[in-house]
Design an enzyme around this catalytic site. Structure first.
Site, short mmCIF file in Angstrom:
data_model
loop_
_atom_site.label_atom_id
_atom_site.label_comp_id
_atom_site.label_asym_id
_atom_site.label_seq_id
_atom_site.Cartn_x
_atom_site.Cartn_y
_atom_site.Cartn_z
N CYS A 1 -10.19 28.95 -18.02
CA CYS A 1 -11.22 29.85 -17.51
C CYS A 1 -10.85 30.26 -16.08
CB CYS A 1 -12.62 29.26 -17.47
SG CYS A 1 -13.23 28.67 -19.03
N ARG B 1 -5.68 32.59 -17.86
CA ARG B 1 -6.40 31.31 -17.90
C ARG B 1 -7.40 31.24 -19.05
NH1 ARG B 1 -6.32 28.50 -12.70
NH2 ARG B 1 -8.10 27.36 -13.49
N TRP C 1 -12.33 30.52 -21.60
CA TRP C 1 -11.64 29.86 -22.69
C TRP C 1 -12.66 28.87 -23.23
CZ3 TRP C 1 -10.12 24.82 -23.88
CH2 TRP C 1 -9.21 24.71 -24.94
N ASN D 1 -16.06 26.78 -14.52
CA ASN D 1 -14.89 26.24 -15.24
C ASN D 1 -15.10 24.74 -15.37
OD1 ASN D 1 -13.84 28.74 -14.91
ND2 ASN D 1 -12.23 28.15 -13.48
N GLY D 2 -14.74 24.18 -16.51
CA GLY D 2 -14.86 22.73 -16.67
C GLY D 2 -15.85 22.39 -17.79
N GLU E 1 10.66 20.59 -28.12
CA GLU E 1 10.27 21.76 -27.34
C GLU E 1 10.43 23.04 -28.17
OE1 GLU E 1 8.61 22.32 -24.89
OE2 GLU E 1 9.18 24.28 -24.10
N LYS F 1 7.40 25.66 -29.11
CA LYS F 1 7.44 27.09 -28.79
C LYS F 1 7.15 27.93 -30.02
CE LYS F 1 7.18 26.99 -25.29
NZ LYS F 1 7.37 26.02 -24.24
N GLU G 1 3.40 27.62 -31.12
CA GLU G 1 2.38 28.22 -30.25
C GLU G 1 2.48 29.74 -30.20
OE1 GLU G 1 4.40 26.93 -25.99
OE2 GLU G 1 2.28 27.42 -25.98
N HIS H 1 13.07 8.62 -43.38
CA HIS H 1 11.93 7.71 -43.36
C HIS H 1 10.61 8.42 -43.69
CE1 HIS H 1 14.63 4.66 -41.92
NE2 HIS H 1 15.12 5.58 -41.09
N LYS I 1 -3.23 29.23 -19.95
CA LYS I 1 -2.09 28.78 -19.15
C LYS I 1 -2.34 27.46 -18.45
CE LYS I 1 2.01 29.32 -17.38
NZ LYS I 1 3.09 28.93 -18.30
C1 F6R Z 1 3.66 25.04 -23.80
C2 F6R Z 1 2.90 24.90 -22.57
C3 F6R Z 1 2.00 23.73 -22.43
C4 F6R Z 1 2.07 23.18 -21.00
C5 F6R Z 1 1.03 22.06 -20.80
C6 F6R Z 1 1.13 21.44 -19.42
O1 F6R Z 1 4.48 26.18 -23.77
O2 F6R Z 1 3.01 25.72 -21.69
O3 F6R Z 1 2.29 22.75 -23.37
O4 F6R Z 1 3.37 22.70 -20.77
O5 F6R Z 1 -0.24 22.60 -20.98
O6 F6R Z 1 0.92 22.38 -18.42
P1 F6R Z 1 1.39 22.10 -16.93
O7 F6R Z 1 2.87 22.06 -16.92
O8 F6R Z 1 0.84 23.25 -16.14
O9 F6R Z 1 0.79 20.78 -16.53
#
Ligand code: F6R
Length: 606
Positions: free
Chosen positions: A2, A27, A74, A98-99, A478, A482, A485, A501, A601
């Site tokens: 948010c 956000r 959000w 926010n929160g 990773e 990617k 998401e 396994h 984000k």
């Molecule tokens: C995936 C992604 C998230 C962040 C996670 C931690 O592409 O961006 O998994 O890595 O939310 O965020 P930070 O690094 O800001 O603590």
């Protein structure tokens, strides 16, 4: 999660609020809303969806008022619709939040008993009515202190009052909040990014603090309601980093920026003249550290896992890693000789921050590897190692991941050398090898045509798997993260040796499987695992490094070769095709690449 903006000015504010909300959309983008004060009335506009919908649904040029608050949401409590969108208002108070308010159910019951009516399903609305209730019996500052005391959970708040036509109240507990200073106007924002177009003069609120913002004055208070003075910081101007330029998406731009990310990291940390690493000012004696615990979430957690392999390979340190949301609630045995390292792009991730806070409260040694150096995690750790990769706007982390693993690798080398566990020759050789990494990444980026063609197979599949061993295992995780998401395809990352396994049962005819098998010490083992999945019908995309040696395996569907370098650095190069695979899969499906569904984000709620 948010975004909040507030402006108190001597001119109409709705235009600047809209512009700031557009910047804050990374956000949260479930709904958006604005409240202004005009001629003694609260004017509120809210809409489901993005800021564009708000603009389409309302004539915002006619939203008058020299003071206002805005929000992009959000959703946590209540579905994303216009009723649950912020701001939430009573007859005399309007709030953006926010929160999460953890005791909202109890407070709601109490407020209903006092005659308050609720319109939404949100926890935020209790804040509105609680302030309204407390203002019946107390002056403003006391009513605010009392309200904040009654709230359990985390919040960043922006509040305006019908009867105080030039005042915005900001308050913080857990979720970040900043104040900005402009000519004849002052601002409130959930981060400096929202305020950057208007000012580079910023003050960050600490937990428990609140502030009163008028167009010509800002006052700060601690949690007891006592007035306090706070520093004004001047932020550097890096506007160009906030624009997409010729790229279609921020993610595409951020992937291509990775050679620069690595170059900058090397410039900041490597002393080329002396073949040494410029990390000197540790606030503890290195001899006091015998183990390392690395903590993060999502991609940042994968960086932690990556560095565990390097720490174990190159030093004698005991290393453990933890997902922040697990660490903070477990019974931890805090150890004085452990260095706790917190990895985060934003530096505001609620769980990672809470884990840091817990370590600080237990007087542990804490270090932050972060990108945003003004962030809460950066400010509260004993020691900070910035990533220096510039703003990352795309929700999916790309350049910050490479930035994080670079800084962690550099830290591994430095600690190994200080502890005499890496010889001087090896230390200097590895520093020298690092210098070629930016150009190797640059070359490894030239795979768009191949990856574009391959990506359709992943889009059409029911699911996919990403396999790797050793240094390649964190990169497999990773890559899978990617893909899921961005293109919403089910993708699992697995250690290649684990397939027998259980997960091997998932392999069926035509299932796309990415196998990361660079020619390192795990190569032969991984190739055997690859053959096992091929034998069961998998369509294997093999990602390896260039070599004169032939690959002894039949029926590989596609092969991508990245450049060649030493084993430690191969994970940097293997990451690139996986980022591009996710990008092109989402592009083909027409999905919103910079703002994938359900995500945001900066995750400032737990
Ligand atoms: C995936 C992604 C998230 C962040 C996670 C931690 O592409 O961006 O998994 O890595 O939310 O965020 P930070 O690094 O800001 O603590």
């Amino acid at each position: 999660m948010c975004g909040i903006i507030g402006i108190s000015s001597n001119k109409p504010v709705s235009g600047n609020i809209i512009n700031s909300l557009k910047k804050l959309e990374y956000r949260g983008y479930d709904s958006a809303g604005i409240a202004t004060l005009f001629e003694g009335e609260i004017k509120e506009v809210k809409s489901e969806g993005r800021v564009d919908s708000l603009e389409q649904n309302f004539d915002l040029k006619n939203l008058k008022g020299n003071i206002g608050i805005g929000h992009v949401r959000w959703a946590t409590h209540g579905v994303p619709n216009s009723v649950n969108a912020h701001p939430h208002s009573s007859h005399n108070v309007s709030v953006v939040h926010n929160g999460i308010i953890e005791n909202s159910t109890i407070l709601k019951k109490y407020l209903i008993s006092k005659g308050h009516n609720f319109k939404s399903q949100t926890d935020t609305e209790v804040i509105v009515h609680l302030i309204t209730e407390n203002l019946k019996t107390s002056e403003l500052e006391i009513a605010i202190t009392k309200t904040l005391e009654q709230l359990h959970g985390s919040f960043a708040l922006g509040i305006v009052f019908k009867e105080m036509p030039d005042l915005i109240v900001g308050a913080r507990r857990g979720s970040p909040l900043a104040v900005g200073y402009g000519p004849n106007e002052n601002y409130l924002g959930s981060d400096s990014y929202a305020l950057k177009a208007m000012t580079n003069k910023i003050t960050y609120l600490e937990d428990g603090e609140f502030c009163l913002i008028k167009k010509n004055q800002v006052l700060f208070f601690n949690e007891d309601g006592k007035k306090i003075n706070k520093k004004i910081l001047e932020l550097s101007s890096d506007e160009a980093n906030y624009e997409k330029g010729d790229f279609k998406h921020f993610m595409a731009k951020e992937i291509e920026e990775q050679p620069v990310t690595i170059k900058t990291g090397i410039k900041e940390y490597i002393d080329r003249t002396n073949s040494d690493i410029n990390i000197y000012n540790f606030p503890w004696k290195i001899s006091e550290i015998n183990s390392i615990t690395l903590i993060g979430c999502g991609t940042a957690y994968h960086s932690c896992l990556m560095s565990k392999y390097w720490f174990e390979e190159l030093t004698q340190l005991d290393v453990s890693i933890d997902i922040a949301s697990e660490f903070r609630y477990r019974k931890n045995r805090f150890k004085k000789d452990t260095l706790y390292i917190f990895v985060s792009q934003s530096g505001e991730t609620a769980d990672t921050y809470a884990a840091l806070d817990l370590c600080n409260k237990n007087n542990m040694k804490t270090c932050a590897v972060v990108n945003v150096i003004e962030s809460s995690i950066a400010r509260d750790a004993n020691f900070i190692l910035p990533i220096h990769c510039g703003p990352e706007i795309g929700v999916a982390s790309t350049k910050a991941f490479l930035g994080q693993i670079l800084i962690l690798y550099i830290l591994v080398l430095k600690l190994g050398s200080l502890r005499n566990e890496i010889t001087k020759e090896i230390y200097q050789e590895k520093i020298k090898d690092l210098q070629s990494l930016p150009s190797l990444i640059e070359k490894s980026l030239l795979i768009d045509n191949d990856i574009q063609a391959i990506s359709s197979t992943f889009n059409d599949a029911k699911g996919s798997m990403f396999l790797g061993r050793g240094f390649s295992y964190p990169i497999a995780l990773e890559g899978a993260l990617k893909l899921k998401e961005l293109s919403y395809v089910h993708a699992e990352g697995y250690p290649a040796g684990e397939m027998k396994h259980g997960p091997l049962a998932l392999i069926e005819d035509g299932m796309p499987v990415v196998v990361l098998a660079p020619r390192d010490s795990y190569y032969k083992k991984t190739i055997s695992n690859m053959q096992e999945v091929i034998a069961r019908g998998a369509k294997v995309l093999l990602i390896t490094n260039k070599s004169k040696d032939e690959i002894f395996s039949e029926n590989i569907w596609e092969t991508i070769e990245v450049e060649n370098t030493n084993d430690d650095l191969l994970p940097f190069l293997l990451t690139i095709p996986l980022q591009k695979l996710a990008y092109y899969s989402a592009l083909k499906k027409g999905y919103d690449i910079d703002k994938p569904r359900n995500l945001a984000k900066s995750v400032t709620v737990e």
